[in-house]
Write a protein that holds these residues in place. Structure first.
Motif, PDB file in Angstrom:
ATOM      1  N   VAL A   1     -26.678  15.118 -42.229  1.00 12.70           N
ATOM      2  CA  VAL A   1     -26.400  13.792 -41.666  1.00 12.70           C
ATOM      3  C   VAL A   1     -27.583  12.848 -41.834  1.00 12.70           C
ATOM      4  O   VAL A   1     -27.399  11.644 -42.088  1.00 12.70           O
ATOM      5  CB  VAL A   1     -26.011  13.923 -40.182  1.00 12.70           C
ATOM      6  CG1 VAL A   1     -25.942  12.567 -39.506  1.00 12.70           C
ATOM      7  CG2 VAL A   1     -24.672  14.639 -40.056  1.00 12.70           C
ATOM      8  N   TYR A   2     -28.800  13.364 -41.728  1.00 11.68           N
ATOM      9  CA  TYR A   2     -29.978  12.512 -41.851  1.00 11.68           C
ATOM     10  C   TYR A   2     -30.452  12.366 -43.299  1.00 11.68           C
ATOM     11  O   TYR A   2     -30.715  11.260 -43.784  1.00 11.68           O
ATOM     12  CB  TYR A   2     -31.130  13.068 -41.009  1.00 11.68           C
ATOM     13  CG  TYR A   2     -30.918  12.985 -39.517  1.00 11.68           C
ATOM     14  CD1 TYR A   2     -30.563  11.782 -38.917  1.00 11.68           C
ATOM     15  CD2 TYR A   2     -31.090  14.098 -38.713  1.00 11.68           C
ATOM     16  CE1 TYR A   2     -30.373  11.697 -37.545  1.00 11.68           C
ATOM     17  CE2 TYR A   2     -30.907  14.024 -37.333  1.00 11.68           C
ATOM     18  CZ  TYR A   2     -30.547  12.829 -36.759  1.00 11.68           C
ATOM     19  OH  TYR A   2     -30.360  12.743 -35.408  1.00 11.68           O
TER      20      TYR A   2
ATOM     21  N   ILE B   1     -19.193   7.870 -39.034  1.00 16.04           N
ATOM     22  CA  ILE B   1     -20.532   8.153 -39.527  1.00 16.04           C
ATOM     23  C   ILE B   1     -21.110   7.042 -40.396  1.00 16.04           C
ATOM     24  O   ILE B   1     -22.326   7.025 -40.656  1.00 16.04           O
ATOM     25  CB  ILE B   1     -20.525   9.485 -40.308  1.00 16.04           C
ATOM     26  CG1 ILE B   1     -21.927  10.129 -40.289  1.00 16.04           C
ATOM     27  CG2 ILE B   1     -20.036   9.267 -41.732  1.00 16.04           C
ATOM     28  CD1 ILE B   1     -22.383  10.553 -38.929  1.00 16.04           C
TER      29      ILE B   1
ATOM     30  N   LEU C   1     -24.448   5.189 -39.215  1.00  7.55           N
ATOM     31  CA  LEU C   1     -25.647   6.026 -39.278  1.00  7.55           C
ATOM     32  C   LEU C   1     -26.058   6.268 -40.729  1.00  7.55           C
ATOM     33  O   LEU C   1     -27.254   6.229 -41.061  1.00  7.55           O
ATOM     34  CB  LEU C   1     -25.406   7.353 -38.568  1.00  7.55           C
ATOM     35  CG  LEU C   1     -26.584   8.344 -38.569  1.00  7.55           C
ATOM     36  CD1 LEU C   1     -27.825   7.713 -37.952  1.00  7.55           C
ATOM     37  CD2 LEU C   1     -26.205   9.620 -37.832  1.00  7.55           C
TER      38      LEU C   1
ATOM     39  N   VAL D   1     -27.934   3.230 -42.086  1.00  7.08           N
ATOM     40  CA  VAL D   1     -29.318   3.145 -41.603  1.00  7.08           C
ATOM     41  C   VAL D   1     -30.201   4.156 -42.323  1.00  7.08           C
ATOM     42  O   VAL D   1     -31.297   3.821 -42.802  1.00  7.08           O
ATOM     43  CB  VAL D   1     -29.364   3.368 -40.077  1.00  7.08           C
ATOM     44  CG1 VAL D   1     -30.814   3.492 -39.604  1.00  7.08           C
ATOM     45  CG2 VAL D   1     -28.678   2.219 -39.350  1.00  7.08           C
ATOM     46  N   MET D   2     -29.739   5.406 -42.421  1.00  5.77           N
ATOM     47  CA  MET D   2     -30.546   6.429 -43.086  1.00  5.77           C
ATOM     48  C   MET D   2     -30.683   6.126 -44.580  1.00  5.77           C
ATOM     49  O   MET D   2     -31.730   6.422 -45.182  1.00  5.77           O
ATOM     50  CB  MET D   2     -29.914   7.803 -42.890  1.00  5.77           C
ATOM     51  CG  MET D   2     -29.930   8.303 -41.459  1.00  5.77           C
ATOM     52  SD  MET D   2     -31.561   8.204 -40.678  1.00  5.77           S
ATOM     53  CE  MET D   2     -32.562   9.183 -41.801  1.00  5.77           C
TER      54      MET D   2
ATOM     55  N   PHE E   1     -27.642  15.627 -33.572  1.00  8.55           N
ATOM     56  CA  PHE E   1     -27.729  14.161 -33.512  1.00  8.55           C
ATOM     57  C   PHE E   1     -26.896  13.644 -32.332  1.00  8.55           C
ATOM     58  O   PHE E   1     -26.137  12.682 -32.450  1.00  8.55           O
ATOM     59  CB  PHE E   1     -27.274  13.524 -34.840  1.00  8.55           C
ATOM     60  CG  PHE E   1     -25.986  14.081 -35.393  1.00  8.55           C
ATOM     61  CD1 PHE E   1     -24.779  13.436 -35.183  1.00  8.55           C
ATOM     62  CD2 PHE E   1     -25.981  15.258 -36.133  1.00  8.55           C
ATOM     63  CE1 PHE E   1     -23.594  13.950 -35.676  1.00  8.55           C
ATOM     64  CE2 PHE E   1     -24.793  15.772 -36.654  1.00  8.55           C
ATOM     65  CZ  PHE E   1     -23.607  15.116 -36.425  1.00  8.55           C
TER      66      PHE E   1
ATOM     67  N   TRP F   1     -27.762  11.964 -29.827  1.00  6.46           N
ATOM     68  CA  TRP F   1     -28.086  10.588 -29.438  1.00  6.46           C
ATOM     69  C   TRP F   1     -27.112   9.592 -30.075  1.00  6.46           C
ATOM     70  O   TRP F   1     -26.774   8.562 -29.479  1.00  6.46           O
ATOM     71  CB  TRP F   1     -29.517  10.236 -29.855  1.00  6.46           C
ATOM     72  CG  TRP F   1     -29.700  10.227 -31.348  1.00  6.46           C
ATOM     73  CD1 TRP F   1     -30.040  11.284 -32.144  1.00  6.46           C
ATOM     74  CD2 TRP F   1     -29.538   9.104 -32.217  1.00  6.46           C
ATOM     75  NE1 TRP F   1     -30.096  10.902 -33.466  1.00  6.46           N
ATOM     76  CE2 TRP F   1     -29.803   9.568 -33.540  1.00  6.46           C
ATOM     77  CE3 TRP F   1     -29.205   7.761 -32.034  1.00  6.46           C
ATOM     78  CZ2 TRP F   1     -29.735   8.733 -34.657  1.00  6.46           C
ATOM     79  CZ3 TRP F   1     -29.142   6.924 -33.144  1.00  6.46           C
ATOM     80  CH2 TRP F   1     -29.410   7.413 -34.428  1.00  6.46           C
ATOM     81  N   TYR F   2     -26.626   9.907 -31.280  1.00  2.03           N
ATOM     82  CA  TYR F   2     -25.679   9.036 -31.963  1.00  2.03           C
ATOM     83  C   TYR F   2     -24.236   9.433 -31.668  1.00  2.03           C
ATOM     84  O   TYR F   2     -23.409   8.596 -31.284  1.00  2.03           O
ATOM     85  CB  TYR F   2     -25.924   9.087 -33.469  1.00  2.03           C
ATOM     86  CG  TYR F   2     -24.950   8.255 -34.275  1.00  2.03           C
ATOM     87  CD1 TYR F   2     -25.129   6.891 -34.398  1.00  2.03           C
ATOM     88  CD2 TYR F   2     -23.844   8.837 -34.908  1.00  2.03           C
ATOM     89  CE1 TYR F   2     -24.239   6.115 -35.133  1.00  2.03           C
ATOM     90  CE2 TYR F   2     -22.943   8.076 -35.643  1.00  2.03           C
ATOM     91  CZ  TYR F   2     -23.149   6.713 -35.758  1.00  2.03           C
ATOM     92  OH  TYR F   2     -22.260   5.945 -36.470  1.00  2.03           O
TER      93      TYR F   2
END
Length: 350
Positions: free
Chosen positions: A68-69, A123, A126, A129-130, A313, A315-316
């Motif tokens: 994901v990141y 998703i 996110l 942003v990443m 993740f 927090w998201y």
């Protein structure tokens, strides 16, 4: 001497070039040259998504933080690297071009049917942003160093290494809840009846909720029945989804509480995104409480819903779930309001 002076003038007009740096090429060197870097970033990310096809708790699961990141970051980094090989780009390009690349990546996962619409929609912010983080990092590397190839290799290897290690680490559990309240111009007895006998629910009655708009199956019925173990609310959704809500508090016309119970066949294949099942490793609905309070001219109906989130993740994911369940709670209150008021009006007219 004249030739030496001419060579000096030509050298002065030539652009500066760092040692080892590829010479800039013209934008017009190939058709749609502006688009190829973004397509390259999306393609690399799509290959990694195919690699990250493991099941819940397994290596290379798409629900791992390493995917994901770092995969969208790689998507942005490859986009900027390929663009810099053509010509120097602006700082703004490092930020916005990865948005396009990650959008192409997500669209590609939908096109080849390895991702569902629900997860894709959730998703995208996110990933954007990443992607910008990766694009900005690669832009800095390209500007201040002469080793962009080594940097891009590091970006590519990182999610693969972490994807093999991360499943050995436990995910933190995060317990959350949301609540909503609505006034219904109907007596508590009528509202109570609708809570326990919601049959033949039409899509038009609940379809405004965002969860249903992005692909969550809509409810069809929710009916409380007596069983040997006690009262159980049997729930049916579209796409043959079915589960039970075990009644834990029963105060007629005052309070109704249940805990959600899902079985292995509650969600047929394709009903939801298969790697994010309700009641599974990453997400679970825990309980719901409806409280009825008589007011002048009707009843105040309050609903509280709680859930568990277990990802790297949280927090998201938890914020997204809060938005979706808060909106769904508001929507279901309006459903009960419309049904209870219509029934109360019909009774008064009769």
């Amino acid at each position: 001497m004249q030739d030496d002076n001419q060579d000096s003038r030509l050298a002065a007009l030539a652009p500066d070039q760092a040692p080892g740096e590829l010479p800039p090429q013209s934008r017009g060197a190939m058709p749609f040259a502006w688009f190829w870097p973004m397509l390259a970033g999306a393609a690399i990310a799509l290959v990694l998504r195919i690699i990250f096809s493991g099941g819940p708790g397994q290596r290379f699961s798409p629900m791992l933080g390493s995917f994901v990141y770092f995969v969208p970051a790689l998507c942005g980094a490859v986009t900027v690297y390929m663009a810099e090989r053509i010509e120097r780009r602006s700082w703004g390009y490092y930020l916005w071009a990865p948005w396009v690349a990650t959008a192409l990546f997500v669209g590609g996962t939908l096109a080849v049917f390895i991702e569902g619409l629900i997860c894709a929609v959730v998703i995208v912010p996110l990933f954007a942003v990443m992607g910008s983080v990766g694009g900005l990092a690669m832009g800095i590397v390209c500007r201040i160093t002469n080793w962009p190839k080594q940097a891009i290799y590091s970006f590519a290897v990182l999610p693969l290494v972490l994807g093999a290690i991360e499943p050995q680490l436990p995910n933190p559990d995060r317990l959350s809840n949301t609540s909503r309240t609505l006034f219904i111009a109907a007596p508590a007895e009528r509202v109570w009846h609708e809570l326990n006998a919601a049959r033949d629910i039409r899509p038009a009655e609940v379809g405004d909720a965002w969860a249903y708009r992005i692909g969550v199956p809509m409810p069809v019925s929710g009916v409380t029945v007596d069983t040997p173990e006690g009262r159980v609310r049997q729930v049916q959704w579209q796409k043959n989804v079915h589960f039970e809500e075990v009644i834990t508090e029963w105060q007629p016309n005052r309070q109704l509480k249940w805990r959600f119970r899902f079985s292995p066949d509650s969600f047929p294949a394709g009903a939801l995104d298969d790697h994010v099942m309700i009641g599974g490793q990453y997400f679970d609905l825990r309980d719901a409480t409806y409280t009825l309070t008589p007011r002048d001219g009707g009843t105040e109906l309050h609903v509280a819903v709680s859930w568990r989130m277990s990802t790297s993740f949280n927090w998201y994911a938890d914020r997204v779930m809060h938005l979706l369940l808060a909106d769904a709670s508001e929507n279901i209150l309006h459903f009960y309001k419309a049904r209870a008021e219509a029934a109360a009006g019909a009774a008064a007219a009769g």
